[in-house]
Design an enzyme around this catalytic site. Structure first.
Site: not given
Length: 231
Positions: A116-117, A199, A202, A227
């Site tokens: 996702c990162c 985000c 997170c 990340c």
């Protein structure tokens, strides 16, 4: 860049002088990446208040940022009458990731979180850095044990550019004092115990005495919390 030119930048006394020097020395593309944290706001102020035209300021809009982050983004552009270029995740890639794994799949495994990162941050960053000679960042050594070996100016072999970290040796108190002295807009989440703001799903506030990165990906192992933007 030659060593003697790099030395001029490092030996400059103030942040403003360092930025002026790098802008004067470098003939190629200079970019500054901001995520609107307090460090980045310090650098943005130094760039915009001095009207340094040949530094492109950009941000990565992951699509999962806090409302407070969007608010300080807007306020910064208005206060300095400046433009901050936005880079976004590839729509097809993020759609496929969510449809295959779920909207909050990053909680399920480290691999899914890193994927996702990569989609939301790393790939857009790589596009933003295309053609850049110098990448200015708000990294500070105090932020993480993993950043203790970072130099103020260093060659990034993978990205084939120079990475300039002008706030590397600043303390948090020095950053906050600069913001106050210059009336720089900042993310109001910092008032609520948020230190490192990424985000929304997170990131959370930390308690006094916690590690600087404790509020990021708190459900994972504490040994290394990055990340992929800064290795």
């Amino acid at each position: 860049m030659k060593d003697n030119l790099l030395k001029k930048v490092v030996e400059s006394k103030t942040l403003e002088e360092k930025l002026k020097q790098i802008a004067k020395i470098i003939q190629g593309k200079i970019v500054f990446s901001t995520s609107f944290g307090i460090e980045d706001q310090v650098i943005s102020h130094a760039i915009f208040s001095q009207n340094i035209k040949n530094v492109e300021v950009f941000t990565l809009d992951t699509g999962r940022l806090f409302p407070e982050t969007y608010a300080v983004w807007d306020k910064t552009q208005l206060q300095y009458n400046a433009k901050i270029k936005a880079f976004y995740p590839n729509s097809n890639t993020i759609e496929n990731y969510i449809n295959e794994n779920g909207i909050n799949a990053f909680y399920n495994s480290v691999d899914l979180r890193k994927e996702c990162c990569f989609i939301r941050k790393v790939e857009p960053l790589n596009r933003a850095l295309v053609g850049a000679t110098v990448w200015i960042t708000g990294l500070r050594a105090e932020q993480s044990n993993n950043r203790n070996s970072v130099k103020e100016i260093e060659w990034d072999e993978e990205k084939q550019l120079y990475k300039f970290n002008p706030l590397l040796n600043w303390t948090t108190d020095e950053v906050v004092e600069y913001l106050k002295k210059n009336a720089v807009p900042y993310n109001l989440l910092h008032n609520e115990g948020f230190v490192s703001i990424g985000c929304a799903p997170c990131t959370r506030a930390i308690k006094p005495g916690d590690d600087f990165r404790a509020g990021r990906w708190w459900w994972e192992d504490q040994s290394k919390k990055e990340c992929g933007l800064h290795k």
